[in-house]
Design a protein around this motif. Structure first.
Motif, mmCIF file in Angstrom:
data_model
loop_
_atom_site.group_PDB
_atom_site.id
_atom_site.type_symbol
_atom_site.label_atom_id
_atom_site.label_comp_id
_atom_site.label_asym_id
_atom_site.label_seq_id
_atom_site.Cartn_x
_atom_site.Cartn_y
_atom_site.Cartn_z
ATOM 1 N N MET A 22 0.897 -1.161 0.022
ATOM 2 C CA MET A 22 -0.079 -0.194 -0.029
ATOM 3 C C MET A 22 0.977 1.400 -0.001
ATOM 4 O O MET A 22 0.540 2.273 -0.753
ATOM 5 C CB MET A 22 -0.879 -0.167 1.249
ATOM 6 C CG MET A 22 -1.742 1.167 1.397
ATOM 7 S SD MET A 22 -3.043 1.111 0.301
ATOM 8 C CE MET A 22 -4.171 2.150 0.976
ATOM 9 N N GLU A 23 1.844 1.291 0.789
ATOM 10 C CA GLU A 23 2.918 2.423 0.943
ATOM 11 C C GLU A 23 3.594 2.520 -0.461
ATOM 12 O O GLU A 23 3.697 3.847 -0.901
ATOM 13 C CB GLU A 23 3.870 1.979 1.901
ATOM 14 C CG GLU A 23 4.651 3.496 2.333
ATOM 15 C CD GLU A 23 5.590 3.107 3.429
ATOM 16 O OE1 GLU A 23 6.783 3.575 3.363
ATOM 17 O OE2 GLU A 23 5.238 2.444 4.425
ATOM 18 N N ALA A 24 3.776 1.532 -1.019
ATOM 19 C CA ALA A 24 4.488 1.683 -2.444
ATOM 20 C C ALA A 24 3.410 2.227 -3.693
ATOM 21 O O ALA A 24 3.998 2.885 -4.361
ATOM 22 C CB ALA A 24 5.030 0.176 -2.882
ATOM 23 N N GLN A 25 2.105 1.856 -3.407
ATOM 24 C CA GLN A 25 1.324 2.388 -4.383
ATOM 25 C C GLN A 25 1.184 3.923 -3.903
ATOM 26 O O GLN A 25 1.002 4.791 -4.955
ATOM 27 C CB GLN A 25 0.009 1.777 -3.989
ATOM 28 C CG GLN A 25 0.082 0.201 -4.643
ATOM 29 C CD GLN A 25 -1.239 -0.328 -4.190
ATOM 30 O OE1 GLN A 25 -2.099 0.070 -3.494
ATOM 31 N NE2 GLN A 25 -1.582 -1.629 -5.177
ATOM 32 N N LEU A 26 1.339 4.480 -2.943
ATOM 33 C CA LEU A 26 1.121 5.824 -2.559
ATOM 34 C C LEU A 26 2.490 6.362 -3.006
ATOM 35 O O LEU A 26 2.264 7.737 -3.511
ATOM 36 C CB LEU A 26 0.801 5.932 -1.190
ATOM 37 C CG LEU A 26 -0.798 5.542 -0.509
ATOM 38 C CD1 LEU A 26 -0.706 5.797 1.099
ATOM 39 C CD2 LEU A 26 -1.854 6.443 -0.952
ATOM 40 N N LEU A 27 3.224 5.891 -2.813
ATOM 41 C CA LEU A 27 4.626 6.674 -3.220
ATOM 42 C C LEU A 27 4.537 7.057 -4.644
ATOM 43 O O LEU A 27 4.935 7.664 -5.332
ATOM 44 C CB LEU A 27 6.059 6.072 -2.864
ATOM 45 C CG LEU A 27 6.282 6.129 -1.639
ATOM 46 C CD1 LEU A 27 7.480 5.208 -1.053
ATOM 47 C CD2 LEU A 27 6.614 7.365 -0.982
ATOM 48 N N THR A 28 4.048 5.540 -5.483
ATOM 49 C CA THR A 28 4.012 5.794 -6.935
ATOM 50 C C THR A 28 2.782 6.853 -7.421
ATOM 51 O O THR A 28 3.325 7.770 -8.389
ATOM 52 C CB THR A 28 3.363 4.715 -7.530
ATOM 53 O OG1 THR A 28 4.403 3.508 -7.105
ATOM 54 C CG2 THR A 28 3.691 4.433 -9.102
ATOM 55 N N ALA A 29 1.801 6.842 -6.582
ATOM 56 C CA ALA A 29 0.874 7.890 -7.119
ATOM 57 C C ALA A 29 1.381 9.426 -6.826
ATOM 58 O O ALA A 29 1.111 10.092 -7.392
ATOM 59 C CB ALA A 29 -0.303 7.703 -6.242
ATOM 60 N N ALA A 30 2.015 9.610 -5.700
ATOM 61 C CA ALA A 30 2.657 10.947 -5.341
ATOM 62 C C ALA A 30 3.787 11.277 -6.340
ATOM 63 O O ALA A 30 3.724 12.588 -6.870
ATOM 64 C CB ALA A 30 3.417 10.860 -3.918
ATOM 65 N N LEU A 31 4.528 10.298 -6.844
ATOM 66 C CA LEU A 31 5.440 10.733 -7.770
ATOM 67 C C LEU A 31 4.788 11.012 -9.330
ATOM 68 O O LEU A 31 5.299 11.897 -9.764
ATOM 69 C CB LEU A 31 6.537 9.672 -8.010
ATOM 70 C CG LEU A 31 7.578 9.678 -9.241
ATOM 71 C CD1 LEU A 31 8.412 10.656 -8.671
ATOM 72 C CD2 LEU A 31 8.454 8.212 -9.456
ATOM 73 N N ALA A 32 3.758 10.057 -9.541
ATOM 74 C CA ALA A 32 3.008 10.466 -10.861
ATOM 75 C C ALA A 32 2.544 12.085 -10.523
ATOM 76 O O ALA A 32 2.601 12.700 -11.688
ATOM 77 C CB ALA A 32 1.780 9.534 -11.015
ATOM 78 N N PHE A 33 1.735 12.486 -9.324
ATOM 79 C CA PHE A 33 1.174 13.567 -9.412
ATOM 80 C C PHE A 33 2.406 14.859 -9.333
ATOM 81 O O PHE A 33 2.161 15.880 -10.007
ATOM 82 C CB PHE A 33 0.539 13.816 -7.885
ATOM 83 C CG PHE A 33 -0.853 13.125 -8.069
ATOM 84 C CD1 PHE A 33 -1.947 13.735 -8.993
ATOM 85 C CD2 PHE A 33 -1.334 12.102 -7.110
ATOM 86 C CE1 PHE A 33 -3.191 12.757 -8.954
ATOM 87 C CE2 PHE A 33 -2.373 11.510 -7.136
ATOM 88 C CZ PHE A 33 -3.422 11.996 -8.049
ATOM 89 N N SER A 34 3.433 14.362 -8.776
ATOM 90 C CA SER A 34 4.565 15.382 -8.762
ATOM 91 C C SER A 34 4.983 15.578 -10.239
ATOM 92 O O SER A 34 5.400 16.763 -10.848
ATOM 93 C CB SER A 34 5.666 14.865 -8.049
ATOM 94 O OG SER A 34 6.878 15.429 -8.158
#
Length: 136
Positions: free
Chosen positions: A1-13
């Motif tokens: 779950m934490e990895a998915q959030l990091l991936t989403a944050a990177l995509a938004f960035s």
């Protein structure tokens, strides 16, 4: 779950970076089109704006037809004049008004200094009626 959030944050960035770079390009294009008159970015004369920027937004010509508001001119008709018949007072006294010397008339007119004096001089004449008749 934490990895998915990091991936989403990177995509938004990354999406934010792309939008920021596009905005900078658009702002730079706008700044290039809106250069100040003297070359100073803070010129009091303001930017020089190309007229192409306002094409289709600003009305440049206008035609106003007021012909329907103008009343048509009425033709004037005049009655033909016939021969004039002047009657001159004769020595036998048919005149209602006796002759008056010029000096006496001028003396009476010297005393006229106000509108009230004119009304007194008019006697039984209706001055307002004559004023409206002349105005009409």
């Amino acid at each position: 779950m934490e990895a998915q959030l990091l991936t989403a944050a990177l995509a938004f960035s990354q999406i934010g970076d792309i939008l920021r770079s596009r905005a900078e390009v658009l702002l730079q294009d706008t700044r290039d089109g809106l250069r100040p008159a003297v070359g100073d970015r803070n010129s009091l004369l303001g930017p020089i704006i190309s007229t192409d920027l306002f094409a289709g937004l600003v009305r440049t010509t206008m035609h106003l037809d007021l012909d329907d508001l103008i009343e048509p001119e009425t033709p004037q008709t005049f009655k033909p004049h016939g021969p004039h018949q002047f009657s001159y007072p004769n020595q036998e006294g048919d005149s209602v008004v006796p002759p008056v010397e010029k000096a006496n008339v001028l003396a009476v007119l010297d005393e006229v200094t106000s509108l009230e004096d004119v009304h007194k001089l008019a006697g039984d004449e209706n001055v307002e009626k004559w004023q409206s008749a002349i105005a009409n």
